[in-house]
Design a protein around this motif. Structure first.
Motif, PDB file in Angstrom:
ATOM      1  N   SER A   1       0.442   0.780   4.699  1.00 52.22           N
ATOM      2  CA  SER A   1       0.411   1.969   3.857  1.00 52.22           C
ATOM      3  C   SER A   1       1.432   3.020   4.285  1.00 52.22           C
ATOM      4  N   LEU A   2       2.293   2.658   5.243  1.00 49.94           N
ATOM      5  CA  LEU A   2       3.382   3.565   5.617  1.00 49.94           C
ATOM      6  C   LEU A   2       4.700   2.905   5.262  1.00 49.94           C
TER       7      LEU A   2
ATOM      8  N   LEU B   1      -5.254   4.669  -9.295  1.00 46.59           N
ATOM      9  CA  LEU B   1      -4.202   3.705  -9.031  1.00 46.59           C
ATOM     10  C   LEU B   1      -4.376   2.489  -9.928  1.00 46.59           C
TER      11      LEU B   1
ATOM     12  N   ARG C   1      -9.779   2.302  -5.909  1.00 46.47           N
ATOM     13  CA  ARG C   1      -8.481   2.467  -6.559  1.00 46.47           C
ATOM     14  C   ARG C   1      -8.626   3.120  -7.932  1.00 46.47           C
TER      15      ARG C   1
ATOM     16  N   VAL D   1       0.384   4.581  -2.110  1.00 47.65           N
ATOM     17  CA  VAL D   1       0.300   5.892  -1.471  1.00 47.65           C
ATOM     18  C   VAL D   1       1.302   6.848  -2.119  1.00 47.65           C
TER      19      VAL D   1
ATOM     20  N   PRO E   1       5.068  14.225   0.618  1.00 46.46           N
ATOM     21  CA  PRO E   1       3.973  14.772  -0.203  1.00 46.46           C
ATOM     22  C   PRO E   1       4.001  16.298  -0.291  1.00 46.46           C
TER      23      PRO E   1
ATOM     24  N   ALA F   1       0.027   7.899  -5.294  1.00 46.34           N
ATOM     25  CA  ALA F   1      -1.120   8.798  -5.135  1.00 46.34           C
ATOM     26  C   ALA F   1      -0.707  10.222  -4.786  1.00 46.34           C
ATOM     27  N   VAL F   2       0.448  10.402  -4.150  1.00 44.89           N
ATOM     28  CA  VAL F   2       0.861  11.780  -3.881  1.00 44.89           C
ATOM     29  C   VAL F   2       1.690  12.340  -5.032  1.00 44.89           C
TER      30      VAL F   2
ATOM     31  N   PHE G   1      -7.078  14.075  -5.041  1.00 44.88           N
ATOM     32  CA  PHE G   1      -7.774  12.880  -4.526  1.00 44.88           C
ATOM     33  C   PHE G   1      -6.754  11.979  -3.843  1.00 44.88           C
ATOM     34  N   GLN G   2      -6.998  11.695  -2.585  1.00 45.41           N
ATOM     35  CA  GLN G   2      -6.034  10.937  -1.792  1.00 45.41           C
ATOM     36  C   GLN G   2      -6.673   9.702  -1.159  1.00 45.41           C
ATOM     37  N   PRO G   3      -5.984   8.569  -1.225  1.00 47.51           N
ATOM     38  CA  PRO G   3      -6.526   7.363  -0.605  1.00 47.51           C
ATOM     39  C   PRO G   3      -6.080   7.215   0.854  1.00 47.51           C
TER      40      PRO G   3
ATOM     41  N   ARG H   1      -1.167  12.092   6.331  1.00 45.25           N
ATOM     42  CA  ARG H   1      -0.444  12.036   5.067  1.00 45.25           C
ATOM     43  C   ARG H   1      -1.367  12.379   3.901  1.00 45.25           C
TER      44      ARG H   1
ATOM     45  N   ARG I   1      -2.748  14.889  -8.863  1.00 45.13           N
ATOM     46  CA  ARG I   1      -3.041  13.820  -7.908  1.00 45.13           C
ATOM     47  C   ARG I   1      -3.364  14.316  -6.502  1.00 45.13           C
TER      48      ARG I   1
ATOM     49  N   PHE J   1      -5.843   3.758   3.305  1.00 41.69           N
ATOM     50  CA  PHE J   1      -6.057   2.316   3.165  1.00 41.69           C
ATOM     51  C   PHE J   1      -6.416   1.641   4.473  1.00 41.69           C
ATOM     52  N   GLN J   2      -6.829   0.382   4.304  1.00 44.00           N
ATOM     53  CA  GLN J   2      -7.272  -0.389   5.456  1.00 44.00           C
ATOM     54  C   GLN J   2      -6.144  -0.685   6.431  1.00 44.00           C
ATOM     55  N   ASP J   3      -5.011  -1.152   5.892  1.00 47.37           N
ATOM     56  CA  ASP J   3      -3.918  -1.579   6.768  1.00 47.37           C
ATOM     57  C   ASP J   3      -2.993  -0.394   7.006  1.00 47.37           C
TER      58      ASP J   3
ATOM     59  N   ASP K   1       0.815  -1.211   0.000  1.00 45.25           N
ATOM     60  CA  ASP K   1       0.000   0.000   0.000  1.00 45.25           C
ATOM     61  C   ASP K   1       0.851   1.265   0.000  1.00 45.25           C
ATOM     62  N   TYR K   2       2.020   1.225   0.659  1.00 45.51           N
ATOM     63  CA  TYR K   2       2.783   2.467   0.712  1.00 45.51           C
ATOM     64  C   TYR K   2       3.312   2.869  -0.661  1.00 45.51           C
TER      65      TYR K   2
END
Lengths: 273, 318
Positions: B101-102, B61, B56, A163, B115, A166-167, B91-93, B161, B88, B95-97, A159-160
């Motif tokens: 996502s980091l 994405l 997505r 992400v 960002p 996405a940025v 619109f920013q996502p 973020r 971009r 996520f679940q986890d 996911d990162y």
């Protein structure tokens, strides 16, 4: 416990690097100074590792030979790393025809047994330290690229990475700043094993007389010349054999240690998760 | 503000056996939606119904196979490369986890600075401090790595973020599903609070009807890649038009004992979206199915002013 073994590996590697760097200062004799009256002497106070059949001090030759091994190890693996990481990253990240092109090239290179490929190239190009380094480097990137590709295939799904996209991060930024640092641990392990492998390969080639040319010293050709007089002076095989063994062992232990150190989750500190 | 027209996404799955076969997996199909500024759209459905894929797609994405996405009238599905990267931030996502996502090698500071810098903002410590404060984190976390944060802190950071670039639309894909129930409520309230403060539009994806009902102005129920029912949250709960929505509502735990008897628990699994059979998508699990349903392709029609349903028998079964 595991850490102590890794530290042992690091200590071995550092000692070997320091000894090789300091060779001109600490070597008791010039590596190619011959003295036929002193040939095949057993280890003594004046010649710690004895002398060879031309009366050269083996310790001095070992120290200078260490420089050859080190430079072959680092330069060859450096070349392999550069090509392998780049190819693997491109193939894994972009997929599709880029992946097909790179991976089929890898398959073709892997079809040819590496040692024969190297022997053939050396016959054409002639044996020299430079050629050895470049050839080992150019033939050693394939497995690394497969490893890097596999890492990228899994990491790009994270996911990162989404992400980062996405940025508005560019592909280059995602590959080199987001994915590659997270793939470094296996790359480092592979590279340290690669250094050990390159040193072994160089020793083997020099042993066969296709590597570093005498009178320049290399552990491989010291070993060759010592086998010629094994009956009279068996101790001469000990030094180069042990040196190759310890070096390879040291890099392998270091590789394992690096893997643990590179993983932030395994390091101590304020871990609240 | 956001308008989706007839959006679809297919995947081809190849099996390279002795005989090569190619299958078409229709993940999302015929999706048309509208979202006004400051409003929240809830997307509900079972796992595998395509709600994440839709999220997505909206965040660009994934490449849509057909249809269009328009943000403030701009066709963002047509943008590519640098022009897409430049827009971009809108619109920013989320996520679940929150851990996945980091980037595990980025400190909190770097996670938020990147960002900002990519969108030509200076990314000073003050700015990052403000962002952290906004999501209820203190500056002491600035130099921490994701693995040194708790689950709730990570999701707050994930939200910070997303907000760093000043988006207009947040697509939150099950942002609270992996958190403890006590923390879920905190994060949901944080979403609501920030949405009001920053005038955000939001798409909130969840499998939990209660969460969506609490948050969303309008709810879209998805099944096998299609929208089954689209209505304001109140209307959806009180005037349910689709047997699938009915089944979802009845599956919710009830507070009154005795009255909580489930009338129609859904049987079986979600059918495979690979090479779907013609007729109504819900046919295989619907208790109201009839012959007519096999000739019906889940076209949406209105049953009320803001209420559309994809069931050909919805008038009869109510």
């Amino acid at each position: 416990m595991c850490k102590r073994i890794a530290v042992l590996g690091a200590v071995l590697v550092i000692i070997l690097i320091l000894l090789s760097l300091a060779a001109p200062v600490i070597a008791p004799y010039a590596p190619d100074k011959q003295d036929l009256s002193q040939k095949l002497l057993p280890p003594s106070v004046s010649h710690w590792m004895g002398t060879d059949q031309l009366g050269r001090d083996v310790l001095s030759r070992m120290l200078y030979g260490g420089r050859v091994s080190l430079s072959v190890g680092f330069v060859a693996v450096g070349i392999s790393l550069f090509i392998g990481v780049l190819m693997g990253a491109l193939a894994g990240y972009f997929g599709g025809w880029v992946d097909q092109l790179i991976m089929r090239t890898v398959d073709i290179v892997l079809c040819i047994p590496t040692l024969f490929l190297i022997l053939m190239l050396i016959v054409f190009l002639g044996p020299s330290l430079f050629n050895i380094m470049v050839i080992i480097g150019l033939t050693g990137w394939t497995e690394l690229s497969r490893l890097v590709r596999a890492e990228f295939l899994t990491l790009k799904q994270r996911d990162y990475v989404s992400v980062a996209r996405a940025v508005g991060a560019s592909n280059g930024r995602i590959i080199f700043i987001h994915i590659l640092p997270n793939a470094l641990a296996p790359i480092f392990i592979s590279a340290t094993f690669g250094i050990a492998g390159a040193i072994l390969l160089e020793s083997g080639l020099s042993f066969l007389g296709l590597g570093v040319k005498p009178p320049m010293a290399s552990w491989g050709n010291i070993l060759t010349s010592s086998t010629e007089c094994m009956r009279e002076a068996w101790w001469l095989t000990l030094a180069p054999g042990m040196a190759i063994f310890i070096t390879v062992l040291g890099y392998n232990l270091l590789g394992d240690g690096l893997r643990d150190a590179m993983d932030p989750r395994l390091s101590g500190g304020d871990n609240r998760a | 503000m956001l308008e989706i027209k007839n959006l679809g996404k297919d995947y081809t799955t190849k099996h390279n056996g002795i005989i090569k076969t190619k299958n078409l997996l229709v993940a999302v199909d015929h999706i048309s939606l509208k979202l006004e500024k400051n409003k929240t759209l809830g997307l509900v459905g079972e796992s595998g119904c395509g709600k994440s894929t839709l999220g997505r797609l909206i965040c660009r994405l994934e490449e849509p196979s057909r249809g269009g996405i328009y943000l403030d009238g701009q066709a963002i599905h047509e943008l590519k490369g640098a022009s897409l990267r430049r827009i971009r931030w809108k619109f920013q996502p989320v996520f679940q986890d929150p851990y996945g996502s980091l980037n595990p090698r980025f400190t909190v500071y770097r996670t938020l600075e990147e960002p900002l810098r990519l969108h030509e903002k200076p990314g000073s410590k003050d700015e990052i401090h403000n962002l952290l404060e906004m999501v209820g984190l203190g500056s002491e976390v600035m130099e921490r790595y994701p693995h040194q944060l708790s689950g709730g802190q990570r999701q707050r950071l994930g939200l910070a973020r997303a907000l760093a670039v000043g988006p207009e639309l947040i697509v939150a894909d099950e942002p609270v599903s992996s958190l403890d129930v006590s923390i879920q409520a905190q994060i949901i309230n944080l979403f609501l609070e920030l949405q009001a403060r920053l005038h955000l539009s939001m798409i909130f994806i969840s499998h939990d009807l209660r969460v969506v009902g609490h948050l969303a102005d309008e709810v879209a129920v998805m099944y096998l890649g299609r929208i089954m029912e689209l209505a304001p949250a109140e209307e959806l709960f009180n005037n349910t038009g689709h047997p699938y929505t009915q089944a979802l509502l009845e599956a919710l735990p009830k507070l009154e004992p005795g009255r909580g008897r489930l009338r129609s628990i859904l049987k079986g699994e979600l059918p495979s979206p690979v090479n779907p059979a013609p007729g109504c998508r819900f046919y295989s699990r619907c208790k109201y199915r009839r012959q007519v349903c096999l000739d019906y392709e889940n076209e949406l029609f209105s049953i009320d002013a803001n209420h559309t349903v994809a069931c050909c028998r919805s008038k009869e079964i109510k």
